[in-house]
Design a protein around this motif. Sequence first.
Motif, PDB file in Angstrom:
ATOM      1  N   PHE A 105      10.797   4.647  -8.709  1.00  0.00           N
ATOM      2  CA  PHE A 105       9.956   4.507  -9.858  1.00  0.00           C
ATOM      3  C   PHE A 105       8.724   5.353  -9.629  1.00  0.00           C
ATOM      4  CE2 PHE A 105       6.204   2.028 -11.361  1.00  0.00           C
ATOM      5  CZ  PHE A 105       5.938   2.488 -12.466  1.00  0.00           C
ATOM      6  N   CYS A 106       8.372   5.027  -8.277  1.00  0.00           N
ATOM      7  CA  CYS A 106       6.939   5.886  -8.126  1.00  0.00           C
ATOM      8  C   CYS A 106       7.299   7.358  -7.455  1.00  0.00           C
ATOM      9  CB  CYS A 106       6.627   5.210  -6.410  1.00  0.00           C
ATOM     10  SG  CYS A 106       6.003   3.610  -6.615  1.00  0.00           S
ATOM     11  N   PHE A 107       8.427   7.512  -7.129  1.00  0.00           N
ATOM     12  CA  PHE A 107       8.458   9.143  -6.780  1.00  0.00           C
ATOM     13  C   PHE A 107       8.793   9.865  -8.118  1.00  0.00           C
ATOM     14  CE2 PHE A 107       9.106   8.599  -2.014  1.00  0.00           C
ATOM     15  CZ  PHE A 107       8.369   9.789  -1.734  1.00  0.00           C
ATOM     16  N   ASP A 108       9.771   9.465  -8.794  1.00  0.00           N
ATOM     17  CA  ASP A 108      10.282  10.003 -10.113  1.00  0.00           C
ATOM     18  C   ASP A 108      10.814   9.128 -11.324  1.00  0.00           C
ATOM     19  OD1 ASP A 108      11.537  11.723 -11.757  1.00  0.00           O
ATOM     20  OD2 ASP A 108      12.638  12.887 -10.385  1.00  0.00           O
ATOM     21  N   PRO A 109       9.832   8.786 -11.959  1.00  0.00           N
ATOM     22  CA  PRO A 109       9.978   7.706 -13.283  1.00  0.00           C
ATOM     23  C   PRO A 109      11.205   8.448 -14.270  1.00  0.00           C
ATOM     24  CG  PRO A 109       7.719   8.488 -13.254  1.00  0.00           C
ATOM     25  CD  PRO A 109       8.197   8.992 -11.987  1.00  0.00           C
ATOM     26  N   THR A 110      10.910   9.702 -14.510  1.00  0.00           N
ATOM     27  CA  THR A 110      11.777  10.288 -15.407  1.00  0.00           C
ATOM     28  C   THR A 110      13.314   9.932 -14.778  1.00  0.00           C
ATOM     29  OG1 THR A 110      10.047  11.990 -15.866  1.00  0.00           O
ATOM     30  CG2 THR A 110      12.464  12.475 -16.442  1.00  0.00           C
ATOM     31  N   GLY A 159       9.170 -11.003  -0.437  1.00  0.00           N
ATOM     32  CA  GLY A 159      10.436 -11.037  -0.929  1.00  0.00           C
ATOM     33  C   GLY A 159      10.720 -10.165  -2.097  1.00  0.00           C
ATOM     34  N   ILE A 160       9.877 -10.259  -3.250  1.00  0.00           N
ATOM     35  CA  ILE A 160      10.478  -9.380  -4.508  1.00  0.00           C
ATOM     36  C   ILE A 160      10.209  -8.016  -4.028  1.00  0.00           C
ATOM     37  CG2 ILE A 160       9.235  -8.655  -6.464  1.00  0.00           C
ATOM     38  CD1 ILE A 160       8.171 -11.558  -6.781  1.00  0.00           C
ATOM     39  N   LEU A 161       9.225  -7.446  -2.853  1.00  0.00           N
ATOM     40  CA  LEU A 161       9.073  -6.059  -2.754  1.00  0.00           C
ATOM     41  C   LEU A 161      10.466  -5.660  -2.006  1.00  0.00           C
ATOM     42  CD1 LEU A 161       5.356  -5.718  -1.616  1.00  0.00           C
ATOM     43  CD2 LEU A 161       6.338  -4.529  -3.271  1.00  0.00           C
ATOM     44  N   LEU A 162      10.918  -6.599  -1.467  1.00  0.00           N
ATOM     45  CA  LEU A 162      12.072  -6.044  -0.571  1.00  0.00           C
ATOM     46  C   LEU A 162      13.403  -5.871  -1.412  1.00  0.00           C
ATOM     47  CD1 LEU A 162      11.680  -8.309   2.928  1.00  0.00           C
ATOM     48  CD2 LEU A 162      11.699  -5.679   2.369  1.00  0.00           C
ATOM     49  N   VAL A 163      13.445  -6.908  -2.242  1.00  0.00           N
ATOM     50  CA  VAL A 163      14.791  -7.030  -3.484  1.00  0.00           C
ATOM     51  C   VAL A 163      14.620  -5.646  -4.017  1.00  0.00           C
ATOM     52  CG1 VAL A 163      15.694  -8.120  -5.237  1.00  0.00           C
ATOM     53  CG2 VAL A 163      14.760  -9.577  -3.514  1.00  0.00           C
ATOM     54  N   PHE A 164      13.505  -5.385  -4.560  1.00  0.00           N
ATOM     55  CA  PHE A 164      13.461  -4.229  -5.393  1.00  0.00           C
ATOM     56  C   PHE A 164      12.901  -2.751  -4.911  1.00  0.00           C
ATOM     57  CE2 PHE A 164      13.040  -7.584  -8.237  1.00  0.00           C
ATOM     58  CZ  PHE A 164      13.961  -7.432  -9.369  1.00  0.00           C
ATOM     59  N   LYS A 165      13.089  -2.962  -3.517  1.00  0.00           N
ATOM     60  CA  LYS A 165      12.563  -1.643  -2.522  1.00  0.00           C
ATOM     61  C   LYS A 165      12.996  -0.614  -3.338  1.00  0.00           C
ATOM     62  CE  LYS A 165      13.181   0.383   1.620  1.00  0.00           C
ATOM     63  NZ  LYS A 165      13.975   0.383   3.321  1.00  0.00           N
ATOM     64  N   LEU A 192       9.511  -2.257 -14.128  1.00  0.00           N
ATOM     65  CA  LEU A 192       8.866  -1.942 -12.999  1.00  0.00           C
ATOM     66  C   LEU A 192       7.340  -1.843 -13.002  1.00  0.00           C
ATOM     67  CD1 LEU A 192      11.892   0.451 -11.415  1.00  0.00           C
ATOM     68  CD2 LEU A 192      11.464  -2.168 -10.727  1.00  0.00           C
ATOM     69  N   HIS A 193       6.998  -1.100 -13.942  1.00  0.00           N
ATOM     70  CA  HIS A 193       5.477  -0.880 -14.140  1.00  0.00           C
ATOM     71  C   HIS A 193       5.071  -2.146 -14.078  1.00  0.00           C
ATOM     72  CE1 HIS A 193       2.102   1.208 -15.510  1.00  0.00           C
ATOM     73  NE2 HIS A 193       1.852   0.090 -16.267  1.00  0.00           N
ATOM     74  N   TYR A 194       5.209  -3.178 -14.931  1.00  0.00           N
ATOM     75  CA  TYR A 194       4.662  -4.287 -15.024  1.00  0.00           C
ATOM     76  C   TYR A 194       4.840  -5.228 -13.634  1.00  0.00           C
ATOM     77  CZ  TYR A 194       2.399  -2.987 -19.306  1.00  0.00           C
ATOM     78  OH  TYR A 194       1.883  -2.681 -20.568  1.00  0.00           O
ATOM     79  N   LEU A 195       6.084  -5.201 -13.200  1.00  0.00           N
ATOM     80  CA  LEU A 195       6.307  -5.741 -12.016  1.00  0.00           C
ATOM     81  C   LEU A 195       5.620  -5.488 -10.601  1.00  0.00           C
ATOM     82  CD1 LEU A 195       8.127  -7.697 -10.240  1.00  0.00           C
ATOM     83  CD2 LEU A 195       9.818  -5.753  -9.693  1.00  0.00           C
ATOM     84  N   SER A 227       0.846  -1.118  -0.021  1.00  0.00           N
ATOM     85  CA  SER A 227       0.017   0.043   0.112  1.00  0.00           C
ATOM     86  C   SER A 227       0.942   1.181  -0.016  1.00  0.00           C
ATOM     87  CB  SER A 227      -0.819  -0.133   1.174  1.00  0.00           C
ATOM     88  OG  SER A 227      -0.192   0.239   2.557  1.00  0.00           O
ATOM     89  N   CYS A 228       2.045   1.070   0.572  1.00  0.00           N
ATOM     90  CA  CYS A 228       2.831   2.291   0.603  1.00  0.00           C
ATOM     91  C   CYS A 228       3.345   2.673  -0.830  1.00  0.00           C
ATOM     92  CB  CYS A 228       4.175   2.156   1.170  1.00  0.00           C
ATOM     93  SG  CYS A 228       3.920   1.858   3.174  1.00  0.00           S
ATOM     94  N   TYR A 229       3.622   1.821  -1.697  1.00  0.00           N
ATOM     95  CA  TYR A 229       4.048   2.176  -2.921  1.00  0.00           C
ATOM     96  C   TYR A 229       2.604   2.474  -3.912  1.00  0.00           C
ATOM     97  CZ  TYR A 229       8.387  -0.355  -2.026  1.00  0.00           C
ATOM     98  OH  TYR A 229       9.607  -0.556  -1.476  1.00  0.00           O
ATOM     99  N   MET A 230       1.492   1.858  -3.725  1.00  0.00           N
ATOM    100  CA  MET A 230       0.323   2.371  -4.214  1.00  0.00           C
ATOM    101  C   MET A 230      -0.185   3.680  -4.043  1.00  0.00           C
ATOM    102  SD  MET A 230      -0.512  -0.470  -6.081  1.00  0.00           S
ATOM    103  CE  MET A 230      -2.002  -0.412  -6.521  1.00  0.00           C
ATOM    104  N   THR A 231       0.091   4.091  -2.742  1.00  0.00           N
ATOM    105  CA  THR A 231      -0.269   5.491  -2.092  1.00  0.00           C
ATOM    106  C   THR A 231       0.876   6.309  -2.983  1.00  0.00           C
ATOM    107  OG1 THR A 231      -1.298   4.563  -0.322  1.00  0.00           O
ATOM    108  CG2 THR A 231      -0.433   7.012  -0.206  1.00  0.00           C
ATOM    109  N   LEU A 232       1.946   6.195  -3.089  1.00  0.00           N
ATOM    110  CA  LEU A 232       3.083   7.148  -3.348  1.00  0.00           C
ATOM    111  C   LEU A 232       2.904   7.163  -4.925  1.00  0.00           C
ATOM    112  CD1 LEU A 232       6.244   6.226  -1.535  1.00  0.00           C
ATOM    113  CD2 LEU A 232       4.779   8.142  -1.163  1.00  0.00           C
ATOM    114  N   LYS A 233       2.405   6.069  -5.688  1.00  0.00           N
ATOM    115  CA  LYS A 233       2.235   6.156  -7.028  1.00  0.00           C
ATOM    116  C   LYS A 233       0.973   6.670  -7.579  1.00  0.00           C
ATOM    117  CE  LYS A 233       3.719   4.950 -11.244  1.00  0.00           C
ATOM    118  NZ  LYS A 233       4.818   5.919 -11.817  1.00  0.00           N
TER     119      LYS A 233
END
Length: 279
Positions: free
Chosen positions: A159-164, A147-153, A176-179, A32-38
Motif C-alpha cells: 500500500f505504501c509503495f504502490d497503491p495502484t 501485533g497489527i503491524l506484523l499481521v498486515f506487514k 488499509l488507509h484508515y487502518l 515510522s518505516c511505513y510513515m516514511t515510505l508513504k
Amino acid sequence: MWDWLIAPLQYEFMVKALLVSGFVGVVCGVLSCYMTLKGWALMGDAVAHAVTPGVVLAYVLNLPLAVGALIFGVGSVWLMGWIHKQTRIREDAVMGVVFTGLFALGLVLISKTPSNVDFLHILFGNVLGIPTSEMVQTLVIGGLTLGILLVFKNDLLLFCFDPTHARSIGINITGLHYLLLTLLSLTIVVALQTVGIVLVVAMLITPGATAYLLTDRFDRMLILAVLSGLGASGLGTYLSYYLDASTGGCIVLVQTLLFLLAMVWAPKYGWLRRGQRPG
C-alpha cells in the motif's frame, strides 16, 4: 562507565522510564518505516496535534485517553478529506488549517479545565512520573499496535509503495488507509507520556528516515529503525537524568543526532559517499 549505567537504576522511576521509553521507541520505530515510505510526515504532525482536544475531553468524561485520541485522530482525517473535496483548497493547506484549529481547541480546553493533572505533560511528556496504570495502558496499546503491524506487514508495505498495484490485485487500500491512520492515532497515545504531543512526530518520522538512508531493503530498514528508536530512547533517558533536562527533548535530540550521522556517513546515500562518486 559501569557506575554511569547502574546509578540511575537504583530508582524505580528511572527503571520504569527506561522500560516505557524503550518500548515506545520500538513501536514508533516500526510505524515510522511505513510513515516514511508513504510520505506521511505532515500527516503524522497533523494527527498528533489534532488528538489534543480528544485527550482532554476523554479525561473530563473519565474515559481512557486512547478513546478520545482515536476519535479525534481518525475524525480529523475524515474532516480534512471532506473539506478538500468540498473546496478548491489544496490538501496540505486543508491539513494545516484543520490540525492547527483542533490543536488550538485543545489548548483552550486545557486552560479551562480544572484538574489535578498537569496537562502540560500531554504536550511535553512526563515519562519520569508515569504511574503504573498508564504504564500498563502504554504496554497494552503498544503491543496491540505492533501485533497489527506484523499481521498486515506485507499489505501495508505494498500500500505504501504502490497503491495502484495493490488495488489491482484486490487489496482494500481504503481499509488499509484508515487502518494505518488508526495505528498512527494509537501510537500517538502510546508516546504521549514519553515525549508528548509536541515532539511525538519526531519519534514517528526520524527513526524511519534514518534507516531509509542506510538500506534499500525493508526488513533491514525495520531492524535499523527499531534499533535507532530503542537506542535513542535509552540514551536520551540517561542523558535527561544526568543533565536534569527534559526527557522527551533529550530523546528527540539523540534521534536527530543519529539522523545527522547517517546523513553524512551512510554507506550508499551519505554525503561523504556521494562526494566520492565521479561526475
